[in-house]
Motif scaffolding. Structure first.
Motif, PDB file in Angstrom:
ATOM      1  N   THR A  14       0.832  -1.207   0.000  1.00 21.16           N
ATOM      2  CA  THR A  14       0.000   0.000   0.000  1.00 21.16           C
ATOM      3  C   THR A  14       0.863   1.252   0.000  1.00 21.16           C
ATOM      4  O   THR A  14       0.598   2.207  -0.733  1.00 21.16           O
ATOM      5  CB  THR A  14      -0.943  -0.002   1.209  1.00 21.16           C
ATOM      6  N   TYR A 143      -0.847   8.015   4.521  1.00 22.63           N
ATOM      7  CA  TYR A 143      -1.210   6.686   5.012  1.00 22.63           C
ATOM      8  C   TYR A 143      -1.564   6.853   6.490  1.00 22.63           C
ATOM      9  O   TYR A 143      -0.731   7.237   7.305  1.00 22.63           O
ATOM     10  CB  TYR A 143      -0.042   5.727   4.840  1.00 22.63           C
ATOM     11  N   PRO A 167      -7.719   5.735  -3.832  1.00 20.61           N
ATOM     12  CA  PRO A 167      -6.938   4.901  -2.910  1.00 20.61           C
ATOM     13  C   PRO A 167      -5.435   5.039  -3.060  1.00 20.61           C
ATOM     14  O   PRO A 167      -4.700   4.604  -2.167  1.00 20.61           O
ATOM     15  CB  PRO A 167      -7.398   3.479  -3.248  1.00 20.61           C
ATOM     16  N   ALA A 171      -4.712   6.369   2.092  1.00 23.16           N
ATOM     17  CA  ALA A 171      -5.059   4.998   2.472  1.00 23.16           C
ATOM     18  C   ALA A 171      -5.142   4.912   3.984  1.00 23.16           C
ATOM     19  O   ALA A 171      -4.550   5.724   4.706  1.00 23.16           O
ATOM     20  CB  ALA A 171      -4.022   4.000   1.943  1.00 23.16           C
TER      21      ALA A 171
END
Length: 469
Positions: A14, A143, A167, A171
């Motif tokens: 991610t 994040y 996204p 995230a």
């Protein structure tokens, strides 16, 4: 691991996705402003849902306190960021010094990449979205790791941000301590952590192998000093707000009070008793007083009172509605606790207020200066000289004079700790600069004196003598 937790194996991919997208198209001013506006509008629409989620996580939390601390504060900070963004993004001319003439120098605020945010449970939206919005204003991707202790609010944040951002721009990682530890160890470009000093040490250790730059917003025992000239009733009113807002679960709440002058302590006790009766003694008391977040925190606070009683210290409950089953912890005073009492050694983070009497301002200053530097300091005096003595003799992360908490809400003031209470700062310009690289650039001219500074130096000896004069 809960079924809704982010798998550990997904954390690094991610982060890589966020960084790849950032490198492919670093946000310009228009995108940053649009992102901030979209976040503001999304939060504004869902304030009732936010308040419901936070109340469910706490068992009960004052809806009005939620709207003030997690609604108004975030919306105001986004407004401040949008209002000043273009000015902050402009290169700043700085002096290059006459020795480098005619070169010119400037600083540019460049985004760093992906900023990680680890948010706590006590103000779960405020302390997630203000650093997140600041990172976006600085041109970064984000994040977020919200707290596992407020799972409904964390799910709300995940859904809110998924609706507002693609996204690969923002995230969210959900999960407990295992996820938090792995998140801290990611090779982020900057990491903002808000939490306890003990956890801050662990986060710093986890980030060290990657040399991740850190902003640590920790806690500590923030003192209030009530000088002998300050009206007791007004001090009590402002201390009551600072201490019992959010059930005392505030990192900058006054942790203990030092009262200067004999006889003033008992007057402060009576004034605080009257404040509690006025605020929480009426029919709306059940709605206006926030619960303790979980059974573990309630037991920790109860342990402080048990320890104080065992040491023979006077414990005064200011409300008769102490209810462990509902995690309702009554506002409580502890008079003259010794340094060995647990509540004088650890951050209280709850509605217990120790009060100690000191004979002079010098004693109060020495008392504070001898301890770890706090996140906040609250001096109360109408004498400017007394305030200046306190400010010169102590050091804290931030100060509100003759009130409590409010320096946090001033967008123009950096918010941060010092020493054990944290490092770095954010809010407003301070946060924008912290989450940017202040890139120094020297622009050289077509002809410059530096062209002469090469061997054989004998030819330019007089020029060098001129430079080193």
């Amino acid at each position: 691991m809960d079924s809704h937790d982010t798998p550990l194996c997904d954390l690094l991919p991610t982060l890589q996705r966020l960084r790849t997208a950032w490198q492919a198209g670093k946000p310009d001013a228009a995108q940053r402003r649009a992102d901030l506006l979209r976040l503001r509008e999304a939060l504004k629409r869902r304030l009732p849902e936010m308040a419901d989620a936070i109340a469910a996580d706490f068992g009960h939390r004052s809806r009005h306190e939620t709207l003030i601390a997690d609604g108004m504060a975030v919306l105001a900070e986004i407004d401040h960021l949008r209002r000043h963004l273009r000015g902050w993004m402009k290169p700043r001319r700085v002096g290059a010094g006459w020795r480098l003439w005619p070169a010119r120098a400037e600083l540019r605020a460049e985004p760093v990449g992906v900023v990680g945010v680890i948010a706590p449970w006590n103000y779960p939206v405020n302390l997630a979205l203000i650093p997140l919005a600041t990172a976006i204003a600085a041109g970064n991707h984000v994040y977020l790791k919200p707290s596992e202790h407020t799972p409904r609010t964390s799910a709300f944040l995940r859904d809110l941000l998924a609706a507002a951002f693609p996204p690969d721009r923002v995230a969210v990682a959900l999960g407990g301590a295992e996820v938090g530890a792995a998140f801290s160890a990611l090779p982020l470009d900057h990491l903002v952590f808000t939490g306890s000093t003990a956890l801050g040490r662990k986060v710093m250790a986890a980030a060290a192998p990657n040399l991740t730059p850190l902003t640590l917003e920790l806690g500590g025992k923030s003192p209030a000093i009530v000088c002998d000239d300050y009206p007791i009733e007004q001090a009590a009113a402002r201390l009551a707000t600072g201490k019992w807002f959010n059930g005392g679960q505030t990192c900058i709440a006054p942790d203990y009070v030092l009262v200067i002058g004999e006889g003033r302590r008992d007057a402060l006790v009576q004034a605080l008793r009257a404040q509690v009766a006025a605020r929480y003694g009426g029919p709306d008391a059940a709605d206006d007083y926030t619960r303790i977040i979980n059974d573990g925190q309630f037991a920790r606070l109860q342990g402080y009172l048990d320890d104080a009683r065992a040491r023979g210290q006077e414990v005064i409950a200011l409300g008769a509605d102490h209810d462990p089953a509902q995690r309702r912890f009554a506002p409580t005073l502890v008079l003259e606790p010794g340094d060995d009492a647990k509540l004088m050694q650890e951050e209280i983070f709850g509605p217990i207020l120790p009060i100690r009497t000191l004979a002079s301002l010098d004693e109060a200053i020495a008392f504070v200066a001898a301890r770890e530097r706090p996140l906040a300091l609250y001096p109360f005096s109408h004498e400017r000289g007394a305030i200046e003595r306190i400010l010169r003799g102590t050091l804290a992360g931030g100060v509100t004079v003759n009130d409590t908490l409010l320096h946090f809400a001033a967008s123009g003031l950096p918010f941060g700790g010092v020493g054990a209470s944290g490092m770095g700062a954010y809010h407003g310009r301070a946060g924008f600069d912290a989450m940017s690289k202040q890139l120094p650039i020297l622009w050289q001219s077509r002809r410059a004196g530096s062209d002469l500074l090469r061997p054989p130096y004998a030819k330019v000896a007089r020029f060098i003598d001129f430079l080193v004069r």
